[in-house]
Design a protein around this motif. Structure first.
Motif, short mmCIF file in Angstrom:
data_model
loop_
_atom_site.label_atom_id
_atom_site.label_comp_id
_atom_site.label_asym_id
_atom_site.label_seq_id
_atom_site.Cartn_x
_atom_site.Cartn_y
_atom_site.Cartn_z
N ARG A 151 -6.88 13.24 -7.12
CA ARG A 151 -5.75 14.17 -7.08
C ARG A 151 -4.40 13.45 -6.98
O ARG A 151 -3.39 13.92 -7.50
CB ARG A 151 -5.91 15.10 -5.88
N ALA A 152 -4.37 12.30 -6.30
CA ALA A 152 -3.11 11.60 -6.03
C ALA A 152 -2.69 10.77 -7.23
O ALA A 152 -3.04 9.60 -7.36
CB ALA A 152 -3.27 10.71 -4.79
N ARG A 153 -1.92 11.38 -8.14
CA ARG A 153 -1.54 10.71 -9.38
C ARG A 153 -0.05 10.38 -9.46
O ARG A 153 0.41 9.83 -10.45
CB ARG A 153 -1.93 11.59 -10.57
N SER A 154 0.70 10.74 -8.48
CA SER A 154 2.13 10.41 -8.44
C SER A 154 2.50 9.97 -7.03
O SER A 154 1.73 10.14 -6.09
CB SER A 154 2.97 11.63 -8.85
N LYS A 155 3.69 9.41 -6.92
CA LYS A 155 4.16 8.96 -5.60
C LYS A 155 4.20 10.12 -4.62
O LYS A 155 3.77 9.99 -3.47
CB LYS A 155 5.55 8.33 -5.73
N VAL B 115 2.14 4.49 -7.21
CA VAL B 115 0.90 4.84 -6.53
C VAL B 115 0.05 3.60 -6.29
O VAL B 115 -0.47 3.39 -5.19
CB VAL B 115 0.10 5.88 -7.37
N LYS B 116 -0.05 2.77 -7.31
CA LYS B 116 -0.82 1.53 -7.16
C LYS B 116 -0.22 0.64 -6.09
O LYS B 116 -0.93 0.09 -5.24
CB LYS B 116 -0.86 0.79 -8.50
N GLY B 117 1.11 0.52 -6.08
CA GLY B 117 1.76 -0.33 -5.08
C GLY B 117 1.55 0.18 -3.67
O GLY B 117 1.27 -0.59 -2.75
N ASN B 118 1.70 1.50 -3.47
CA ASN B 118 1.48 2.07 -2.14
C ASN B 118 0.02 1.95 -1.71
O ASN B 118 -0.27 1.73 -0.54
CB ASN B 118 1.93 3.53 -2.12
N ARG B 119 -0.89 2.07 -2.67
CA ARG B 119 -2.31 1.92 -2.37
C ARG B 119 -2.60 0.49 -1.90
O ARG B 119 -3.34 0.27 -0.94
CB ARG B 119 -3.14 2.28 -3.59
N VAL B 120 -2.00 -0.48 -2.58
CA VAL B 120 -2.18 -1.89 -2.19
C VAL B 120 -1.64 -2.12 -0.78
O VAL B 120 -2.25 -2.81 0.04
CB VAL B 120 -1.49 -2.82 -3.20
N PHE B 121 -0.48 -1.53 -0.48
CA PHE B 121 0.11 -1.73 0.85
C PHE B 121 -0.75 -1.09 1.94
O PHE B 121 -0.85 -1.64 3.05
CB PHE B 121 1.54 -1.18 0.89
N ILE B 122 -1.35 0.06 1.68
CA ILE B 122 -2.24 0.65 2.68
C ILE B 122 -3.42 -0.28 2.94
O ILE B 122 -3.81 -0.49 4.09
CB ILE B 122 -2.73 2.03 2.21
N LEU B 123 -3.97 -0.84 1.88
CA LEU B 123 -5.09 -1.76 2.04
C LEU B 123 -4.68 -3.00 2.85
O LEU B 123 -5.39 -3.41 3.78
CB LEU B 123 -5.63 -2.18 0.67
#
Length: 491
Positions: A25-29, A354-362
């Motif tokens: 579902r999460a496809r945008s910032k 989205v990819k950048g924020n996902r990397v930061f959460i990891l």
């Protein structure tokens, strides 16, 4: 314990499954960081209550009830009061700003230049909040599976990091809603009445315990005042709380949904204190007050119910941990890293963000797990974080919302003077002393007012743009999902 284990395993597996659902579902910032700003009142209320009522509110709240009686409710009660104040007085305006972080709000209000330094303070707070929540897994998994401390932290932390990284705020929202239901059933509807019955009822509890256990101010006026400063005001300005406000579909949802969540917190506070008081009757000589929750659950609850209540405690910890983690990663990426690299929101597409924020959460999640394993004194770490948050950021944030004469120079001075005062006073009086937050807050206020009055007023164009955003005009321009797609999550 086989049935209890089955309940817990099913619960943990469902958390991971919801993370996978959120990823689709999460496809945008906007979808990833604030659930598309589309939560309805019931979903918003449940998830807001879930994030503020964590392990400290559940395990710690019962422990305070064990130690002080009904007045042990004050810690969680002040959290509820803070959420009520935020919802009634500020949340509608905050929601209309259409920002992602507290630092973005400060930049909007003061015309830039306040973001990085406030971001660093907020990042430290959210990091330590995530760490202390992660450490709480050790207590719960020790009761459940007799796991060593490190293994328990890694197990619980990995699950939270996994579903948070996969789906961002959508995953966290859905899991928090489940956690809210589990906590309500496990703590309020099961553990509370069973504990009172096992203690012989309220009449027996009053006969068995000193009168001080039933005095509303028994915990002490100074302690209550400190709770108000740290927790009530902390609720007004924490990134983890604001990020949930940003998920509201409308400003009315933010106001009234948050009011319902705050009221729920008040009920939860009293329930925890009553459970702790009952535990004091049943187990008058526990080695530690914080053992009260696990002991009464393990010894007094029937099979299956025990697993559900332990799942409720796990849910409390996971909701706070995941909320703090995404807040920490959002601040690190959007307020610190992107600003240091000179990036703007227009420099990257939604997919890359989205990819950048996902990397930061990891990255932040792995860091949180490692710090949690290495850290010894949790209380001191969390105290430092809250003291810096309240001492450094309360005045410039509330000042920006309430006083148009405040300037960016005043805001920066308030952050610097308040933060440094808190650090110096903690070194002088001790980390757990009350004086650092008292005097640090006063120093921050004095610096804010004095420097703001001594410097040129904020540019009228900046204030005009600020008023436009407060009125709900301008801001988030990301496309909304079709109504049919949004319908399943509107509540």
């Amino acid at each position: 314990m086989a049935v209890d284990y089955a309940v817990i395993v099913l619960y943990l597996a469902s958390m991971l499954a919801m993370g996978w659902w959120g990823m689709r579902r999460a496809r945008s910032k906007s979808e990833f960081l604030v659930a598309g700003r589309r939560l309805g009142p019931w979903m918003y209320s449940g998830t807001m209550a879930a994030i503020v009522l964590g392990g400290a509110s559940t395990i710690g709240g019962v422990g305070l009830g064990y130690k002080y009686g009904l007045s042990g409710a004050w810690m969680v009660f002040t959290i509820g009061l803070g959420l009520l104040a935020l919802s009634v007085f500020f949340s509608a305006r905050i929601a209309r700003l259409k920002v992602y972080t507290v630092s973005e709000m400060l930049d909007l209000r003061y015309g830039g230049r306040a973001g990085v330094i406030s971001g660093v303070v907020m990042w430290a707070y959210t990091l330590m909040l995530a760490v202390t929540s992660t450490i709480a897994y050790a207590t719960i998994f020790d009761v459940l599976f007799d796991l060593p401390r490190t293994a328990a932290i890694v197990l619980g932390g990995t699950i939270v990091v996994a579903y948070s990284t996969l789906g961002g705020m959508w995953s966290i929202t859905i899991t928090d809603m489940v956690q809210f239901v589990v906590k309500t059933i496990g703590v309020l509807l099961l553990l509370l009445p069973i504990a009172v019955v096992k203690a012989g009822g309220f009449a027996e509890m009053k006969a068995a315990l000193p009168t001080a256990y039933f005095e509303p101010l028994g915990i002490g006026g100074e302690t209550i005042f400190t709770y108000v400063l740290i927790y009530t005001f902390g609720m007004l300005i924490g990134q983890d709380i604001w990020q949930r406000v940003f998920t509201a579909r409308t400003d009315k949802v933010a106001k009234w949904g948050g009011t319902v969540a705050g009221t729920y917190c008040l009920v939860y506070a009293l329930a925890g204190a009553v459970i702790g008081t009952a535990a004091k009757v049943i187990y008058p000589k526990l080695p530690s007050a914080d053992d009260a929750f696990a002991t009464i659950v393990k010894d007094e609850l029937p099979m299956g119910v025990r697993g559900l209540v332990l799942a409720a405690a796990l849910a409390a910890v996971m909701s706070t941990s995941s909320g703090a983690l995404i807040a920490c990663a959002t601040v690190a990426n959007n307020d610190i890293w992107s600003r240091l690299r000179g990036l703007t929101a227009k420099a990257e597409g939604d997919h890359d963000e989205v990819k950048g924020n996902r990397v930061f959460i990891l990255i932040m999640g792995v860091g949180v797990i490692l710090i949690a394993i290495a850290l010894g004194d949790v209380v001191q770490a969390l105290t430092v974080a809250y003291n810096l948050l309240v001492g450094g950021l309360l005045v410039p944030i509330l000042g920006g919302l309430l006083w148009k004469r405040g300037t960016v120079q005043g805001a920066l001075a308030a952050v610097a003077v308040g933060g440094l005062s808190v650090i110096g006073l903690m070194a002088a009086y001790g980390i757990l002393a009350n004086q650092p937050v008292y005097y640090g807050l006063l120093a921050s206020l004095a610096a804010y007012v004095a420097v703001s009055l001594a410097t040129r007023p904020t540019d009228p164009a900046v204030l005009a743009h600020w008023r436009e955003r407060l009125a709900g005009r301008g801001g988030d321009t990301e496309p909304k999902a079709p109504a049919a797609e949004a319908a399943p999550v509107h509540s």
